[in-house]
Enzyme design. Structure first.
Site, PDB file in Angstrom:
ATOM      1  N   TYR A 152      59.789  44.759 103.319  1.00 30.25           N
ATOM      2  CA  TYR A 152      60.529  44.311 102.133  1.00 30.25           C
ATOM      3  C   TYR A 152      62.036  44.450 102.324  1.00 30.25           C
ATOM      4  CZ  TYR A 152      55.939  44.773  99.935  1.00 30.25           C
ATOM      5  OH  TYR A 152      54.610  44.658  99.636  1.00 30.25           O
ATOM      6  N   ASN A 176      59.615  55.747  99.126  1.00 28.12           N
ATOM      7  CA  ASN A 176      58.852  54.617  99.642  1.00 28.12           C
ATOM      8  C   ASN A 176      59.846  53.640 100.277  1.00 28.12           C
ATOM      9  OD1 ASN A 176      56.734  55.920  98.358  1.00 28.12           O
ATOM     10  ND2 ASN A 176      56.708  54.534  96.608  1.00 28.12           N
ATOM     11  N   ASN A 216      55.165  57.676  90.510  1.00 27.39           N
ATOM     12  CA  ASN A 216      55.468  56.793  91.627  1.00 27.39           C
ATOM     13  C   ASN A 216      56.241  55.573  91.146  1.00 27.39           C
ATOM     14  OD1 ASN A 216      54.744  55.703  94.522  1.00 27.39           O
ATOM     15  ND2 ASN A 216      54.171  54.048  93.120  1.00 27.39           N
ATOM     16  N   GLU A 217      57.372  55.306  91.789  1.00 27.92           N
ATOM     17  CA  GLU A 217      58.119  54.044  91.644  1.00 27.92           C
ATOM     18  C   GLU A 217      58.351  53.621  90.196  1.00 27.92           C
ATOM     19  OE1 GLU A 217      56.795  50.798  93.991  1.00 27.92           O
ATOM     20  OE2 GLU A 217      57.090  51.825  95.899  1.00 27.92           O
ATOM     21  N   TRP A 267      51.589  53.677 104.568  1.00 29.08           N
ATOM     22  CA  TRP A 267      50.964  52.822 103.575  1.00 29.08           C
ATOM     23  C   TRP A 267      50.350  51.638 104.304  1.00 29.08           C
ATOM     24  CZ3 TRP A 267      50.159  53.818  98.510  1.00 29.08           C
ATOM     25  CH2 TRP A 267      49.582  52.787  97.764  1.00 29.08           C
ATOM     26  N   LYS A 309      48.144  45.940 104.195  1.00 30.66           N
ATOM     27  CA  LYS A 309      48.957  46.897 104.957  1.00 30.66           C
ATOM     28  C   LYS A 309      48.122  48.013 105.580  1.00 30.66           C
ATOM     29  CE  LYS A 309      53.158  46.198 102.199  1.00 30.66           C
ATOM     30  NZ  LYS A 309      52.549  45.423 101.098  1.00 30.66           N
TER      31      LYS A 309
END
Length: 681
Positions: A471, A465, A414-415, A552, A573
């Protein structure tokens, strides 16, 4: 104990006497949050230590207080245990279902080994160190400090330290299913050629003879339906066994009842008996769930289960709770699934790590499609030790969860912060490992960078994502971006792995669409979170090429370094509050879109003290024929047309208390919701 690691008695009465015995060791521990020299020694004086039981974490409070400096270091646990004399001659294994992050285990001063990684089950053979019928001392040193060779190096959540899942002692015959296969069951079921007419199941049982003398062994595998009726059985030919052997079998099931997700989560149960062929005695028994299903993903039409298209309405979920961290009970996990069921969730990403076996058991039983992943988050260390640790965590994830029909995807990361040769090398290696260990399932990676970056090209599936409206304010939602990506690379199978916004039940605004909160901000209006979800879902549901979408997050969770929102140290969130007491407005937006449950719900209900008379009442509704509103008992006009489950009425509040009531009617039955708002006089 969890289903996939639990063991049921064998079919025969002999098996009841000969099978393995698993004993709970959760109670009666001593604990100290410090690194204490000599604490592994049997005679060490621990009388001043805290009395505790496991599951336990030492960060339950400081890991959520927003200080950003929660304790990350060593802690010690000690426990006295007396195995029964009947355990003499058995192999004795200590099993830990979750310890974060590095665990060293001693028995009577003998170091059994070290486990590096905070999320998987692990076992140590304690046979030579434990003395049945006598007092024994188990000592465990746990360290949750940062480790350069253990994933994850960092992440946006608290790394709660401690023995935070169950501990048990497992006694098995020397002729038994292997206990040391990366913490897995040692008994693996692979459905093949699943149709309405027949299904074949490949079976591999890893058997070990550790008696020191040759023994003739065979394996009997039995599949029973949900009523307990045997539908298939096979017994292997006896073979002389002096060490390890993988016994392979194939079973055929006629007219199988398929596992069809939430529509029909039907489970068979498979049992393997290890037999001493000379005496006919059952020496070991292991049971596992069996769901007959095949899943595929199409780049244009999305996810299919047994040939039927299923729109995956998913969420991400962490495993922590307010004031308890990761040390949660199965009843609390049950509650989490009850909340997800209520909202209409049918897919779960256990981000960003392996979770309790009970989570995957519930997913099997309730029909969730699961994306399970390893904690390769943010960054990596360019070292052989780090690569070995990531590889081991992937093996643990797959072996321990192989038989769960709910799991459709293995997440490889992930990320990642970098798109460089080292990062891509690790991701490719993990994707290859998934193919080698479990070719029947698909690998997936969650990327937060560009759509066609190299990091998204290793796994079978690509996911992104995308936090439009939070963001990223460059577009009104994910739709245009995913359209562009799909048009540029139509063969790429894409999903939205994360989307959402912060939402506080204490912060409110009148017009949520005008201006988003400044990120980071201490003010996260609940209405703005709702706006982001309304806007995102309206775009997502019209794009069938998205094989899955995952909100999320389902629940607020601890991230001790965060300094935004109404509570420091929290990622807000979630669609449900950290304590699971409040369903936020956005929860009901998805309930309206993802379920057929008749209901009506008034939003902004917690904004009870009003300062402006002119406002708009908004309600969500589902499964009702008509919707009406009254303000202080007086009917309000017809709501705006609602093809998307939203009803609105402009109203003028009166000074003082205002009772707002919405009513939905379906076939003569009324559904109502009422709030009281007070306008300052």
């Amino acid at each position: 104990m969890a289903l996939s690691l639990a063991f049921t008695p064998a079919v025969s009465s002999a098996a009841k006497d000969a099978g393995r015995v698993q004993t709970d060791l959760d109670a009666g521990w001593r604990f100290v949050r410090a690194d204490v020299p000599g604490a592994e020694k049997p005679g060490f004086a621990d009388g001043s230590w805290e009395r505790t039981s496991v599951p336990h974490t030492w960060n339950a409070l400081d890991g959520q207080d927003g200080g950003g400096n929660y304790y990350r270091g060593a802690g010690w646990y000690r426990k006295h245990v007396t195995p029964p004399r009947t355990a003499q001659g058995k192999r004795l294994w200590l099993q830990f279902d979750g310890v974060n992050t590095v665990a060293d285990v001693w028995v009577n001063g003998v170091h059994l080994g070290q486990h590096r990684g905070g999320y998987a089950t692990f076992r140590f053979d304690a046979t030579d160190a434990l003395k049945p019928g006598r007092d024994n001392v188990i000592a465990v040193r746990v360290d949750n400090s940062a480790q350069a060779d253990v994933a994850p190096l960092s992440a946006d959540y608290t790394f709660f330290g401690g023995i935070y899942r169950d501990v048990s002692l497992v006694a098995v015959d020397p002729l038994a299913v292997r206990m040391d296969d990366f913490g897995g069951s040692g008994f693996y079921l692979t459905p093949r050629e699943v149709t309405a007419e027949a299904a074949n199941v490949d079976v591999v049982t890893k058997v070990r003879n550790s008696s020191g003398a040759g023994r003739e062994a065979s394996v009997r595998t039995t599949v029973a339906d949900a009523r307990g009726h045997v539908v298939a059985q096979a017994t292997s030919e006896p073979q002389q066994l002096t060490g390890d052997a993988d016994i392979k079998q194939q079973l055929g099931i006629a007219k199988p009842h398929l596992w069809q997700g939430k529509a029909d989560p039907y489970l068979y149960h498979a049992t393997v008996d290890v037999l001493d062929a000379r005496t006919g005695r059952v020496t070991d028994t292991v049971s596992q769930p069996l769901g007959l299903r095949e899943s595929t993903v199409d780049s244009d039409e999305g996810f299919f289960l047994n040939g039927q298209h299923v729109a995956l309405h998913g969420v991400n979920a962490h495993q922590d709770r307010l004031d308890e961290g990761w040390a949660v009970a199965d009843r609390q996990r049950d509650q989490d699934f009850d909340l997800m069921d209520e909202m209409g969730v049918n897919a779960l990403r256990t981000a960003h790590y392996q979770q309790s076996q009970h989570v995957y058991d519930l997913a099997d039983q309730r029909g969730y499609v699961v994306w399970a992943e390893i904690p390769l988050v943010n960054g990596i260390t360019d070292s052989a030790a780090f690569r070995a640790n990531a590889t081991r965590q992937m093996s643990e994830l797959i072996r321990q969860n192989y038989n769960h029909p709910s799991i459709a995807f293995w997440g490889i990361g992930n990320e990642q912060a970098k798109n460089d040769d080292v990062t891509n090398g690790i991701l490719q290696s993990l994707a290859d490992q998934v193919k080698a260990e479990d070719p029947a399932r698909l690998s997936v990676y969650a990327n937060h960078k560009g759509g066609q970056d190299a990091v998204s090209g290793h796994a079978d599936l690509a996911a992104y994502n995308k936090y439009y409206g939070w963001y990223d304010l460059s577009a009104p939602g994910p739709g245009p971006w995913t359209d562009q990506l799909h048009a540029a690379d139509p063969a790429r199978k894409i999903a939205i792995s994360e989307y959402g916004a912060g939402g506080s039940i204490y912060d409110h605004v009148e017009n949520s669409t005008v201006k988003p909160p400044v990120i980071p901000s201490r003010v996260h209006p609940e209405e703005y979170e709702t706006f982001v979800h309304e806007n995102s879902w309206k775009q997502i549901e019209t794009r069938p090429y998205l094989w899955g979408t995952f909100v999320w997050n389902m629940f607020d969770f601890a991230s001790d370094g965060r300094t935004e929102g109404d509570t420091l140290g929290r990622n807000d969130k979630g669609l449900v509050t950290y304590d699971r007491q409040v369903r936020k407005d956005a929860f009901y937006w998805y309930k309206a879109n993802w379920t057929t449950t008749p209901f009506v719900y008034l939003t902004s209900r917690r904004w009870t003290d009003r300062t402006t008379a002119a406002t708009t009442v908004k309600a969500y509704g589902n499964g009702v024929d008509t919707v009406s509103l009254t303000l202080n008992g007086k009917p309000v006009g017809t709501p705006a047309a609602s093809p998307d489950h939203i009803y609105t009425w402009p109203v003028t509040l009166e000074p003082g208390k205002n009772v707002v009531k919405v009513t939905g009617v379906r076939k003569g039955h009324s559904y109502t919701d009422t709030v009281t708002w007070t306008l300052a006089q």
